[in-house]
Write a protein that holds these residues in place. Structure first.
Motif, PDB file in Angstrom:
ATOM      1  N   UNK A 259     -25.789 -29.014 -11.937  1.00 13.70           N
ATOM      2  CA  UNK A 259     -25.196 -30.003 -11.049  1.00 13.70           C
ATOM      3  C   UNK A 259     -23.700 -29.760 -10.930  1.00 13.70           C
ATOM      4  N   UNK A 260     -23.230 -29.659  -9.683  1.00 10.63           N
ATOM      5  CA  UNK A 260     -21.804 -29.508  -9.420  1.00 10.63           C
ATOM      6  C   UNK A 260     -21.179 -30.885  -9.219  1.00 10.63           C
ATOM      7  N   UNK A 261     -19.973 -31.042  -9.740  1.00 10.81           N
ATOM      8  CA  UNK A 261     -19.223 -32.258  -9.454  1.00 10.81           C
ATOM      9  C   UNK A 261     -17.732 -31.946  -9.511  1.00 10.81           C
ATOM     10  N   UNK A 262     -16.931 -32.897  -9.038  1.00 10.99           N
ATOM     11  CA  UNK A 262     -15.481 -32.700  -9.095  1.00 10.99           C
ATOM     12  C   UNK A 262     -14.792 -34.040  -9.234  1.00 10.99           C
ATOM     13  N   UNK A 263     -13.600 -33.978  -9.782  1.00 10.69           N
ATOM     14  CA  UNK A 263     -12.779 -35.162  -9.983  1.00 10.69           C
ATOM     15  C   UNK A 263     -11.428 -34.875  -9.338  1.00 10.69           C
ATOM     16  N   UNK A 264     -11.186 -35.470  -8.191  1.00 18.23           N
ATOM     17  CA  UNK A 264      -9.941 -35.194  -7.458  1.00 18.23           C
ATOM     18  C   UNK A 264      -8.709 -35.728  -8.182  1.00 18.23           C
ATOM     19  N   UNK A 265      -8.882 -36.738  -9.008  1.00 18.85           N
ATOM     20  CA  UNK A 265      -7.735 -37.273  -9.741  1.00 18.85           C
ATOM     21  C   UNK A 265      -7.308 -36.307 -10.833  1.00 18.85           C
ATOM     22  N   UNK A 266      -8.283 -35.698 -11.489  1.00 19.52           N
ATOM     23  CA  UNK A 266      -7.990 -34.738 -12.554  1.00 19.52           C
ATOM     24  C   UNK A 266      -7.860 -33.308 -12.046  1.00 19.52           C
ATOM     25  N   UNK A 267      -8.052 -33.108 -10.740  1.00 19.25           N
ATOM     26  CA  UNK A 267      -7.978 -31.753 -10.166  1.00 19.25           C
ATOM     27  C   UNK A 267      -8.923 -30.799 -10.896  1.00 19.25           C
ATOM     28  N   UNK A 268     -10.102 -31.267 -11.141  1.00 12.92           N
ATOM     29  CA  UNK A 268     -11.051 -30.508 -11.949  1.00 12.92           C
ATOM     30  C   UNK A 268     -12.432 -30.504 -11.298  1.00 12.92           C
ATOM     31  N   UNK A 269     -13.085 -29.349 -11.367  1.00 15.05           N
ATOM     32  CA  UNK A 269     -14.484 -29.274 -10.950  1.00 15.05           C
ATOM     33  C   UNK A 269     -15.331 -28.972 -12.186  1.00 15.05           C
ATOM     34  N   UNK A 270     -16.583 -29.349 -12.110  1.00 18.84           N
ATOM     35  CA  UNK A 270     -17.474 -29.228 -13.263  1.00 18.84           C
ATOM     36  C   UNK A 270     -18.788 -28.569 -12.856  1.00 18.84           C
ATOM     37  N   UNK A 271     -19.445 -28.004 -13.853  1.00 17.41           N
ATOM     38  CA  UNK A 271     -20.798 -27.517 -13.671  1.00 17.41           C
ATOM     39  C   UNK A 271     -21.610 -27.988 -14.874  1.00 17.41           C
ATOM     40  N   UNK A 272     -22.470 -28.955 -14.640  1.00 20.80           N
ATOM     41  CA  UNK A 272     -23.377 -29.430 -15.683  1.00 20.80           C
ATOM     42  C   UNK A 272     -24.612 -28.546 -15.661  1.00 20.80           C
ATOM     43  N   UNK A 273     -24.893 -27.917 -16.779  1.00 15.54           N
ATOM     44  CA  UNK A 273     -26.011 -26.984 -16.861  1.00 15.54           C
ATOM     45  C   UNK A 273     -27.028 -27.520 -17.868  1.00 15.54           C
ATOM     46  N   UNK A 274     -28.225 -27.805 -17.385  1.00 12.13           N
ATOM     47  CA  UNK A 274     -29.291 -28.339 -18.216  1.00 12.13           C
ATOM     48  C   UNK A 274     -30.466 -27.370 -18.274  1.00 12.13           C
ATOM     49  N   UNK A 275     -31.319 -27.571 -19.254  1.00 11.77           N
ATOM     50  CA  UNK A 275     -32.522 -26.734 -19.403  1.00 11.77           C
ATOM     51  C   UNK A 275     -32.168 -25.249 -19.318  1.00 11.77           C
ATOM     52  N   UNK A 276     -31.170 -24.864 -20.062  1.00 14.06           N
ATOM     53  CA  UNK A 276     -30.670 -23.487 -19.976  1.00 14.06           C
ATOM     54  C   UNK A 276     -31.712 -22.483 -20.442  1.00 14.06           C
ATOM     55  N   UNK A 277     -31.681 -21.336 -19.789  1.00 14.11           N
ATOM     56  CA  UNK A 277     -32.611 -20.246 -20.069  1.00 14.11           C
ATOM     57  C   UNK A 277     -31.822 -19.008 -20.479  1.00 14.11           C
ATOM     58  N   UNK A 278     -32.440 -18.092 -21.209  1.00 14.50           N
ATOM     59  CA  UNK A 278     -31.725 -16.848 -21.565  1.00 14.50           C
ATOM     60  C   UNK A 278     -31.176 -16.115 -20.348  1.00 14.50           C
ATOM     61  N   UNK A 279     -31.878 -16.184 -19.239  1.00 12.11           N
ATOM     62  CA  UNK A 279     -31.400 -15.501 -18.030  1.00 12.11           C
ATOM     63  C   UNK A 279     -30.185 -16.157 -17.394  1.00 12.11           C
ATOM     64  N   UNK A 280     -29.769 -17.306 -17.918  1.00 17.21           N
ATOM     65  CA  UNK A 280     -28.525 -17.923 -17.459  1.00 17.21           C
ATOM     66  C   UNK A 280     -27.303 -17.326 -18.166  1.00 17.21           C
TER      67      UNK A 280
END
Length: 116
Positions: A68-89
């Protein structure tokens, strides 16, 4: 000019989660596109997720429903939430920001390793 600094990578077991952060040195509220890419050993850099100025978010088929991608304009930051990770990630993950003048900026990359 904008500098991007990623953080949050590391070693995680399959099925685990990580959240990557990408802090920008100035406001990224105005943009042409931004998102995350990754590069696995011996492979070309590939798109993970991107959002356009029209606020359309796309994901690679391989991560749909897990990342899931998200961003916080106040903190000038973008995020990538990664769940159910696999070795191929496993890869180096890079954040990307393209400004309204179509200038492209990259972070230095953060290593994500999924292994038991």
């Amino acid at each position: 000019q904008v500098q991007l600094v990623e953080s949050g990578g590391g070693l995680v077991q399959p099925g685990g989660s990580l959240r990557l952060s990408c802090a920008a040195s100035r406001s990224i509220a105005l943009f042409s596109a931004m998102g995350w890419y990754r590069q696995a050993p011996g492979k070309e850099r590939e798109l993970v997720t991107t959002v356009t100025s029209g606020y359309i978010t796309t994901y690679a088929d391989s991560v749909k429903g897990r990342f899931i991608f998200s961003r916080d304009n106040i903190k000038n930051t973008m995020y990538l939430q990664m769940n159910s990770l696999k070795p191929e990630d496993t890869a180096v993950y890079y954040c990307n920001y393209r400004d309204s003048l179509q200038r492209n900026y990259w972070g230095q990359g953060t290593q994500v390793t999924v292994s038991s």
